[in-house]
Scaffold this active site. Structure first.
Site, PDB file in Angstrom:
ATOM      1  N   GLY A 160       0.821  -1.211   0.000  1.00  0.00           N
ATOM      2  CA  GLY A 160       0.000   0.000   0.000  1.00  0.00           C
ATOM      3  C   GLY A 160       0.850   1.254   0.000  1.00  0.00           C
ATOM      4  CE1 TYR A 161       5.155   5.376   3.506  1.00  0.00           C
ATOM      5  CE2 TYR A 161       6.851   4.435   2.084  1.00  0.00           C
ATOM      6  CZ  TYR A 161       6.421   5.432   2.946  1.00  0.00           C
ATOM      7  OH  TYR A 161       7.252   6.481   3.246  1.00  0.00           O
ATOM      8  CB  THR A 162       5.256   0.369  -2.788  1.00  0.00           C
ATOM      9  OG1 THR A 162       6.224  -0.069  -1.828  1.00  0.00           O
ATOM     10  CG2 THR A 162       5.914   0.474  -4.152  1.00  0.00           C
TER      11      THR A 162
END
Length: 256
Positions: A160-162
């Site tokens: 999700g962060y990427t």
């Protein structure tokens, strides 16, 4: 007449909004912008009182400090704070608020995904769209996103962060393409491995830490204050012809 060295980095009379400014990278950026002459308004999930570290350090520079609370995972909260923070008086917007959830992709829940995308990408677009429109009407403004090394790379256990940080790099370029000719500079800073709350789990893993340090030419974890110079540059007249850049501040990681 050519600008002097001081004038190139002078933010006197400017008002900067810094999201996620109560600690870590956001706190150091807020203090650097204040030291360069800007008034500071911090927007964080928790309201920062007059005795908070960021408030005291900003006031020590002689600049005014304001604090606003907003839950960046809640779009209604973001719209509410836009009405509160005098958006028509913002000269510099630093979109720094962020969160991270570490979990293998097959275990990365919908809730984790939605939270990370909302905080790290959606709320930043909502703020920038509204404040950017007002900057365009004045034909001047500086917008800075906090991107990541994972705007360039895939990372491990943070899908999700990427996805969000890759989106920030793309959004930076997309907005710059639309707004550069109208006086609004949009750029991003990509911090490397910085010693903050978000990297506490990594730093607690001895094997992972050793692997990370072995790749960083500077041979150390970055400090939040290492981002100060890049932030002032991108907020100041010195960067007036810089548009759509995601600037790594990573100790040389991406060059390895």
């Amino acid at each position: 007449m050519h600008a002097t060295q001081t004038e190139l980095f002078d933010l006197s009379g400017k008002r900067a909004v810094v999201t996620g400014g109560n600690r870590g990278i956001g706190l150091e950026i807020a203090c650097a912008l204040a030291a360069a002459g800007a008034e500071i308004a911090c927007v964080s999930k928790s309201l920062q009182g007059p005795e908070s570290e960021v408030a005291m350090r900003v006031r020590e520079t002689g600049q005014a400090f304001e604090s606003y609370a907003a839950d960046f995972s809640d779009r209604a909260s973001v719209y509410r704070v836009l009405k509160e923070l005098r958006a028509d008086e913002v000269d510099i917007l630093v979109n720094n608020a962020g969160t991270i959830r570490r979990q293998p992709a097959v275990e990365h829940s919908d809730e984790y995904w939605d939270e990370v995308i909302a905080v790290n990408l959606t709320s930043q677009f909502v703020l920038t769209r509204a404040i950017g429109e007002l900057m365009l009407a004045r034909t001047r403004g500086k917008i800075i996103f906090t991107a990541s090394l994972l705007s360039f790379q895939g990372g491990v256990l943070v899908p999700g962060y990427t996805a969000a940080k890759s989106g920030i790099a793309g959004l930076t370029k997309a907005l710059a393409n639309e707004w550069a000719a109208r006086g609004v500079n949009v750029n991003a800073i990509a911090p490397g491995y910085i010693a903050t709350d978000n990297t506490a789990a990594l730093r607690a893993d001895g094997e992972r830490t050793a692997a990370i340090l072995s790749r960083i030419p500077a041979a150390r974890w970055g400090k939040p204050s290492d981002l100060q110079g890049a932030a002032v540059f991108l907020a100041a007249p010195a960067s007036d012809y810089v548009n759509g850049v995601t600037l790594p501040v990573d100790g040389g990681w991406l060059g390895r």
